[in-house]
Write an enzyme that holds these catalytic residues in place. Structure first.
Site, PDB file in Angstrom:
ATOM      1  N   GLY A 122       0.820  -1.206   0.000  1.00 67.30           N
ATOM      2  CA  GLY A 122       0.000   0.000   0.000  1.00 67.30           C
ATOM      3  C   GLY A 122       0.854   1.256   0.000  1.00 67.30           C
ATOM      4  N   GLY A 188      24.557  -6.230  20.786  1.00 69.48           N
ATOM      5  CA  GLY A 188      23.413  -5.557  21.404  1.00 69.48           C
ATOM      6  C   GLY A 188      22.811  -6.386  22.520  1.00 69.48           C
ATOM      7  N   VAL A 191      16.591  -6.149  24.239  1.00 70.84           N
ATOM      8  CA  VAL A 191      15.556  -7.164  24.422  1.00 70.84           C
ATOM      9  C   VAL A 191      15.796  -8.375  23.519  1.00 70.84           C
ATOM     10  CG1 VAL A 191      13.088  -7.418  24.721  1.00 70.84           C
ATOM     11  CG2 VAL A 191      14.063  -5.147  24.646  1.00 70.84           C
ATOM     12  N   GLU A 211      27.899  -5.327  24.064  1.00 68.93           N
ATOM     13  CA  GLU A 211      27.017  -4.168  24.228  1.00 68.93           C
ATOM     14  C   GLU A 211      27.864  -2.902  24.298  1.00 68.93           C
ATOM     15  OE1 GLU A 211      23.613  -3.284  24.505  1.00 68.93           O
ATOM     16  OE2 GLU A 211      24.524  -1.311  24.751  1.00 68.93           O
ATOM     17  N   VAL A 245      31.883  -2.571  18.741  1.00 69.81           N
ATOM     18  CA  VAL A 245      32.322  -3.403  17.612  1.00 69.81           C
ATOM     19  C   VAL A 245      32.831  -2.482  16.503  1.00 69.81           C
ATOM     20  CG1 VAL A 245      31.573  -5.072  15.878  1.00 69.81           C
ATOM     21  CG2 VAL A 245      30.682  -5.213  18.215  1.00 69.81           C
ATOM     22  N   HIS A 451      -2.099 -17.298  49.355  1.00 73.00           N
ATOM     23  CA  HIS A 451      -0.875 -17.926  49.844  1.00 73.00           C
ATOM     24  C   HIS A 451      -0.892 -19.399  49.502  1.00 73.00           C
ATOM     25  CE1 HIS A 451       2.516 -18.919  52.385  1.00 73.00           C
ATOM     26  NE2 HIS A 451       1.801 -19.921  52.872  1.00 73.00           N
TER      27      HIS A 451
HETATM   28  P1  FAD Z   1       4.354  -4.699  12.566  1.00 73.26           P
HETATM   29  O1  FAD Z   1       4.027  -5.848  13.421  1.00 73.26           O
HETATM   30  O2  FAD Z   1       5.748  -4.551  12.091  1.00 73.26           O
HETATM   31  O3  FAD Z   1       3.376  -4.789  11.324  1.00 73.26           O
HETATM   32  C1  FAD Z   1       3.478  -3.939  10.239  1.00 73.26           C
HETATM   33  C2  FAD Z   1       2.878  -4.653   9.058  1.00 73.26           C
HETATM   34  O4  FAD Z   1       2.748  -3.731   8.004  1.00 73.26           O
HETATM   35  C3  FAD Z   1       3.733  -5.797   8.528  1.00 73.26           C
HETATM   36  O5  FAD Z   1       2.946  -6.949   8.439  1.00 73.26           O
HETATM   37  C4  FAD Z   1       4.181  -5.332   7.152  1.00 73.26           C
HETATM   38  O6  FAD Z   1       4.245  -6.373   6.198  1.00 73.26           O
HETATM   39  C5  FAD Z   1       3.062  -4.380   6.790  1.00 73.26           C
HETATM   40  N1  FAD Z   1       3.466  -3.335   5.861  1.00 73.26           N
HETATM   41  C6  FAD Z   1       4.493  -2.466   6.002  1.00 73.26           C
HETATM   42  N2  FAD Z   1       4.505  -1.586   4.974  1.00 73.26           N
HETATM   43  C7  FAD Z   1       3.469  -1.931   4.180  1.00 73.26           C
HETATM   44  C8  FAD Z   1       2.948  -1.408   2.980  1.00 73.26           C
HETATM   45  N3  FAD Z   1       3.482  -0.333   2.418  1.00 73.26           N
HETATM   46  N4  FAD Z   1       1.886  -2.016   2.426  1.00 73.26           N
HETATM   47  C9  FAD Z   1       1.322  -3.100   3.010  1.00 73.26           C
HETATM   48  N5  FAD Z   1       1.761  -3.631   4.157  1.00 73.26           N
HETATM   49  C10 FAD Z   1       2.810  -3.049   4.733  1.00 73.26           C
HETATM   50  N6  FAD Z   1       6.692  -6.785  21.312  1.00 73.26           N
HETATM   51  C11 FAD Z   1       6.022  -7.095  22.443  1.00 73.26           C
HETATM   52  O7  FAD Z   1       5.169  -6.318  22.884  1.00 73.26           O
HETATM   53  N7  FAD Z   1       6.264  -8.277  23.095  1.00 73.26           N
HETATM   54  C12 FAD Z   1       7.174  -9.159  22.666  1.00 73.26           C
HETATM   55  O8  FAD Z   1       7.360 -10.214  23.279  1.00 73.26           O
HETATM   56  C13 FAD Z   1       7.885  -8.855  21.485  1.00 73.26           C
HETATM   57  N8  FAD Z   1       8.806  -9.712  21.002  1.00 73.26           N
HETATM   58  C14 FAD Z   1       9.447  -9.407  19.842  1.00 73.26           C
HETATM   59  C15 FAD Z   1      10.409 -10.311  19.369  1.00 73.26           C
HETATM   60  C16 FAD Z   1      11.078 -10.043  18.204  1.00 73.26           C
HETATM   61  C17 FAD Z   1      12.095 -11.022  17.698  1.00 73.26           C
HETATM   62  C18 FAD Z   1      10.789  -8.855  17.478  1.00 73.26           C
HETATM   63  C19 FAD Z   1      11.480  -8.563  16.181  1.00 73.26           C
HETATM   64  C20 FAD Z   1       9.852  -7.953  17.940  1.00 73.26           C
HETATM   65  C21 FAD Z   1       9.181  -8.221  19.132  1.00 73.26           C
HETATM   66  N9  FAD Z   1       8.256  -7.334  19.662  1.00 73.26           N
HETATM   67  C22 FAD Z   1       7.607  -7.632  20.819  1.00 73.26           C
HETATM   68  C23 FAD Z   1       7.938  -6.072  18.990  1.00 73.26           C
HETATM   69  C24 FAD Z   1       6.621  -6.231  18.208  1.00 73.26           C
HETATM   70  O9  FAD Z   1       6.762  -7.271  17.286  1.00 73.26           O
HETATM   71  C25 FAD Z   1       6.281  -4.933  17.511  1.00 73.26           C
HETATM   72  O10 FAD Z   1       6.269  -3.884  18.446  1.00 73.26           O
HETATM   73  C26 FAD Z   1       4.931  -5.034  16.847  1.00 73.26           C
HETATM   74  O11 FAD Z   1       4.892  -6.061  15.907  1.00 73.26           O
HETATM   75  C27 FAD Z   1       4.567  -3.707  16.167  1.00 73.26           C
HETATM   76  O12 FAD Z   1       3.310  -3.807  15.595  1.00 73.26           O
HETATM   77  P2  FAD Z   1       2.918  -2.916  14.340  1.00 73.26           P
HETATM   78  O13 FAD Z   1       1.562  -3.358  13.937  1.00 73.26           O
HETATM   79  O14 FAD Z   1       3.141  -1.506  14.660  1.00 73.26           O
HETATM   80  O15 FAD Z   1       3.976  -3.298  13.224  1.00 73.26           O
HETATM   81  P1  NAD Z   2      16.978  -2.634  21.843  1.00 75.64           P
HETATM   82  O1  NAD Z   2      16.863  -1.178  21.646  1.00 75.64           O
HETATM   83  O2  NAD Z   2      16.190  -3.288  22.893  1.00 75.64           O
HETATM   84  O3  NAD Z   2      18.489  -3.013  22.150  1.00 75.64           O
HETATM   85  C1  NAD Z   2      19.533  -2.672  21.292  1.00 75.64           C
HETATM   86  C2  NAD Z   2      20.812  -2.721  22.100  1.00 75.64           C
HETATM   87  O4  NAD Z   2      21.888  -2.650  21.206  1.00 75.64           O
HETATM   88  C3  NAD Z   2      20.937  -1.556  23.064  1.00 75.64           C
HETATM   89  O5  NAD Z   2      21.324  -2.036  24.329  1.00 75.64           O
HETATM   90  C4  NAD Z   2      22.005  -0.688  22.427  1.00 75.64           C
HETATM   91  O6  NAD Z   2      22.767   0.034  23.368  1.00 75.64           O
HETATM   92  C5  NAD Z   2      22.839  -1.742  21.731  1.00 75.64           C
HETATM   93  N1  NAD Z   2      23.609  -1.253  20.597  1.00 75.64           N
HETATM   94  C6  NAD Z   2      23.224  -0.378  19.636  1.00 75.64           C
HETATM   95  N2  NAD Z   2      24.197  -0.222  18.720  1.00 75.64           N
HETATM   96  C7  NAD Z   2      25.213  -1.030  19.103  1.00 75.64           C
HETATM   97  C8  NAD Z   2      26.494  -1.320  18.552  1.00 75.64           C
HETATM   98  N3  NAD Z   2      26.910  -0.767  17.418  1.00 75.64           N
HETATM   99  N4  NAD Z   2      27.275  -2.197  19.215  1.00 75.64           N
HETATM  100  C9  NAD Z   2      26.875  -2.780  20.358  1.00 75.64           C
HETATM  101  N5  NAD Z   2      25.671  -2.533  20.923  1.00 75.64           N
HETATM  102  C10 NAD Z   2      24.841  -1.678  20.295  1.00 75.64           C
HETATM  103  O7  NAD Z   2      16.696  -3.266  20.401  1.00 75.64           O
HETATM  104  P2  NAD Z   2      16.471  -4.771  19.961  1.00 75.64           P
HETATM  105  O8  NAD Z   2      16.910  -5.715  21.018  1.00 75.64           O
HETATM  106  O9  NAD Z   2      17.040  -4.870  18.603  1.00 75.64           O
HETATM  107  O10 NAD Z   2      14.904  -4.838  19.844  1.00 75.64           O
HETATM  108  C11 NAD Z   2      14.198  -3.924  19.003  1.00 75.64           C
HETATM  109  C12 NAD Z   2      12.857  -3.617  19.578  1.00 75.64           C
HETATM  110  O11 NAD Z   2      12.005  -4.745  19.450  1.00 75.64           O
HETATM  111  C13 NAD Z   2      12.915  -3.314  21.050  1.00 75.64           C
HETATM  112  O12 NAD Z   2      13.072  -1.932  21.257  1.00 75.64           O
HETATM  113  C14 NAD Z   2      11.592  -3.747  21.544  1.00 75.64           C
HETATM  114  O13 NAD Z   2      10.717  -2.656  21.539  1.00 75.64           O
HETATM  115  C15 NAD Z   2      11.116  -4.777  20.534  1.00 75.64           C
HETATM  116  N6  NAD Z   2      11.135  -6.098  21.178  1.00 75.64           N
HETATM  117  C16 NAD Z   2      10.381  -6.286  22.291  1.00 75.64           C
HETATM  118  C17 NAD Z   2      10.406  -7.501  22.921  1.00 75.64           C
HETATM  119  C18 NAD Z   2       9.583  -7.683  24.151  1.00 75.64           C
HETATM  120  O14 NAD Z   2       8.729  -6.852  24.402  1.00 75.64           O
HETATM  121  N7  NAD Z   2       9.807  -8.728  24.935  1.00 75.64           N
HETATM  122  C19 NAD Z   2      11.197  -8.533  22.447  1.00 75.64           C
HETATM  123  C20 NAD Z   2      11.979  -8.295  21.333  1.00 75.64           C
HETATM  124  C21 NAD Z   2      11.930  -7.067  20.691  1.00 75.64           C
END
Ligand code: FAD
Ligand code: NAD
Length: 479
Positions: A122, A188, A191, A211, A245, A451
């Site tokens: 889109g 990094g 999370v 980190e 790094v 408890h």
């Molecule tokens: P997204 O989930 O990124 O969805 C965006 C969607 O838009 C995608 O499906 C993409 O294909 C679509 N899109 C983009 N551009 C276009 C376009 N131009 N046309 C059509 N479609 C398009 N968050 C938590 O709260 N808890 C967690 O445990 C957690 N674990 C995570 C673990 C990992 C490994 C990662 C990478 C992220 C994790 N997150 C977690 C973060 C979480 O996934 C995101 O914050 C969340 O998915 C954001 O939702 P969103 O709808 O904003 O975007």
């Molecule tokens: P993050 O922001 O949590 O962590 C990135 C880390 O990389 C930071 O500690 C930062 O200081 C470090 N960093 C940045 N540049 C660096 C470099 N050049 N060398 C060494 N360290 C460096 O980002 P993420 O772990 O990639 O996750 C991305 C986002 O996805 C998070 O912000 C989070 O919102 C979302 N996420 C959420 C969950 C959850 O809610 N459980 C799980 C996974 C991801």
């Protein structure tokens, strides 16, 4: 051009699909544009969260935690298990099956709510017209009264560590390995680094996390980051802070990572490398310049408190706008925008968004940290309680970590709750409810908690705000 929609949502992740469902519930004619093609080469809803984020990572964290439990935490219980076999491809297949079930479920919800899924990419044109380029290249245009942009985020690639097949990967690659690397490097300690590092350490890899920052988990409360770091170290997760790094080189065998730390320049060789240095908003080419959509200085769609962009009738939510990149934050914003469009007056308080890191121990918090309160000059009282003396935590063999509660010194209103320990992800929900209801620490102190339960540590931390914890030493005992 098709019939005009009340709402077109661009992006079907937890922000977009939830916005679409809520709009449909409120009687609007809705379409959602989603371009995702999944591992099975099929179009899929659910975005990052369901396909390659929250859900698959939690599935692997669960499987790998079972391996760790069976291998290392059974003897005390008088259980010995021999001949354990870990079938990593099966673990990945289980994870994939959960993903398929959930993403298929969203497609069914769309059908049930009469939401049209426009498959493809889109792009916002002028006057709230959305252009969709289908997977077959066909281009269609669709007009809408309102457009919600929910295009999410993508991993940040470091120029010195470009993605390389399955050897230098972001989180998605690390969710799909079918063999365990002997030595895994992670750039990094955020999370993703901690969650994915934990998965592969539990499955047998030596994991070294590099980190750049001096502080570990800088966004968390200092007591929580200190306690969790100690526990990760005990488990063998090698977290090296203040490590920058400088170069990454793919060798015939292994990957050489050069870095500078407090001792000077050094390097190490790993078998595979996860780069987890954050994610960036996915806003590249989402709008035609004629539309005039404004981005902020960090490339996010610029929005106000109500997720309105600079264009009337165009909203943006989730990872592509300011605020934490969390699935539940995206969804809440989706609901808020939908209800606004229906003429309601919803409100979202970003201070009430819980954070959870699903490692062992789990880490979770909501509200402000002690450092934030100090910096803001807010007078507060603090109470904490350790899981080490919690009977349920002992029975679970998870008696480590703490709950910390911060309350306003004059009003006693709870300002922050910080947890590191068993089921922190679930316990933090109690804190969210209390804080949303503007509870004082005394309100919760006077409530009865079951408890034995982990919640008792929450109760005792709250009691200790007033110096009257019953099973711990109080800093300021009260008569
Ligand atoms: P997204 O989930 O990124 O969805 C965006 C969607 O838009 C995608 O499906 C993409 O294909 C679509 N899109 C983009 N551009 C276009 C376009 N131009 N046309 C059509 N479609 C398009 N968050 C938590 O709260 N808890 C967690 O445990 C957690 N674990 C995570 C673990 C990992 C490994 C990662 C990478 C992220 C994790 N997150 C977690 C973060 C979480 O996934 C995101 O914050 C969340 O998915 C954001 O939702 P969103 O709808 O904003 O975007
Ligand atoms: P993050 O922001 O949590 O962590 C990135 C880390 O990389 C930071 O500690 C930062 O200081 C470090 N960093 C940045 N540049 C660096 C470099 N050049 N060398 C060494 N360290 C460096 O980002 P993420 O772990 O990639 O996750 C991305 C986002 O996805 C998070 O912000 C989070 O919102 C979302 N996420 C959420 C969950 C959850 O809610 N459980 C799980 C996974 C991801």
């Amino acid at each position: 051009m098709s019939d005009k929609y009340d709402v077109i949502v661009i992006g079907g992740g937890p922000g977009g699909y939830v916005a679409a469902i809520r709009c449909a519930q409120l009687g609007m004619k809705v379409a959602c544009v989603e371009e995702w093609i999944n591992k099975q080469d099929k179009p899929a809803l659910g975005g990052t969260c369901l396909n390659v984020g929250c859900i698959p990572s939690k599935a692997l964290l669960e499987s790998s935690e079972r391996v760790e439990e069976i291998q290392h935490h059974n003897a005390d219980h008088g259980i010995s298990v021999e001949g354990i076999k870990v079938d990593v491809p099966q673990m990945i297949a289980r994870k994939d099956a959960i993903v398929s079930k959930l993403t298929g479920g969203i497609a069914q919800l769309f059908q049930a709510n009469g939401i049209e899924w426009l498959q493809g990419r889109g792009k916002l044109l002028a006057d709230k017209v959305v252009q969709v380029t289908g997977h077959d290249g066909a281009v269609t245009t669709h007009a809408a009264e309102n457009v919600i942009i929910a295009t999410g985020s993508v991993p940040i690639e470091l120029p010195i560590a470009k993605w390389l097949d399955d050897r230098i990967v972001h989180s998605t690659g690390a969710l799909n390995w079918e063999t365990v690397p002997d030595r895994l490097g992670v750039i990094g300690a955020g999370v993703i680094g901690l969650e994915m590092g934990s998965v592969w350490r539990r499955l047998g890899a030596e994991v070294i996390v590099l980190e750049a920052m001096d502080d570990f988990l800088g966004a968390a409360d200092a007591d929580v980051s200190k306690s969790s770091k100690m526990q990760f170290k005990k488990q063998g997760l090698d977290i090296r802070l203040s490590t920058k790094v400088s170069a990454v080189e793919a060798l015939d065998e292994g990957i050489k990572v050069s870095y500078t730390d407090k001792k000077g320049e050094d390097s190490l060789v790993v078998d595979r490398l996860i780069v987890a240095v954050g994610r960036k908003p996915n806003t590249n080419d989402i709008a035609d310049s004629a539309a005039g959509l404004q981005l902020d200085e960090r490339g996010r769609v610029a929005v106000d408190d109500h997720c309105a962009t600079n264009l009337p009738g165009v909203y943006a939510i989730g990872d592509c706008v300011r605020g934490p990149m969390l699935a539940h934050k995206s969804s809440e914003e989706g609901v808020m925008v939908a209800e606004q469009l229906a003429g309601q007056k919803p409100h979202m308080d970003h201070n009430m968004i819980p954070w959870v890191i699903y490692t062992d121990p789990e880490i979770a918090w909501v509200g402000q940290t002690e450092a934030e309160l100090k910096a803001a000059g807010v007078a507060y009282r603090s109470g904490s309680f350790s899981f080490a003396v919690n009977g349920r935590a002992m029975a679970m063999d998870k008696a480590a970590g703490l709950v910390k509660v911060l309350a306003d010194a004059s009003t006693d209103r709870i300002l922050g709750v910080h947890i590191v320990g068993p089921m922190a992800s679930e316990l933090v929900g109690q804190a969210v409810i209390a804080m949303e209801c503007e509870a004082s620490s005394e309100d919760l102190a006077r409530m009865c908690f079951a408890h034995p339960s982990l919640s008792e540590s929450m109760h005792e931390a709250i009691l200790s705000v007033d110096g009257r914890a019953l099973h711990g030493v109080n800093r300021k005992p009260k008569k």
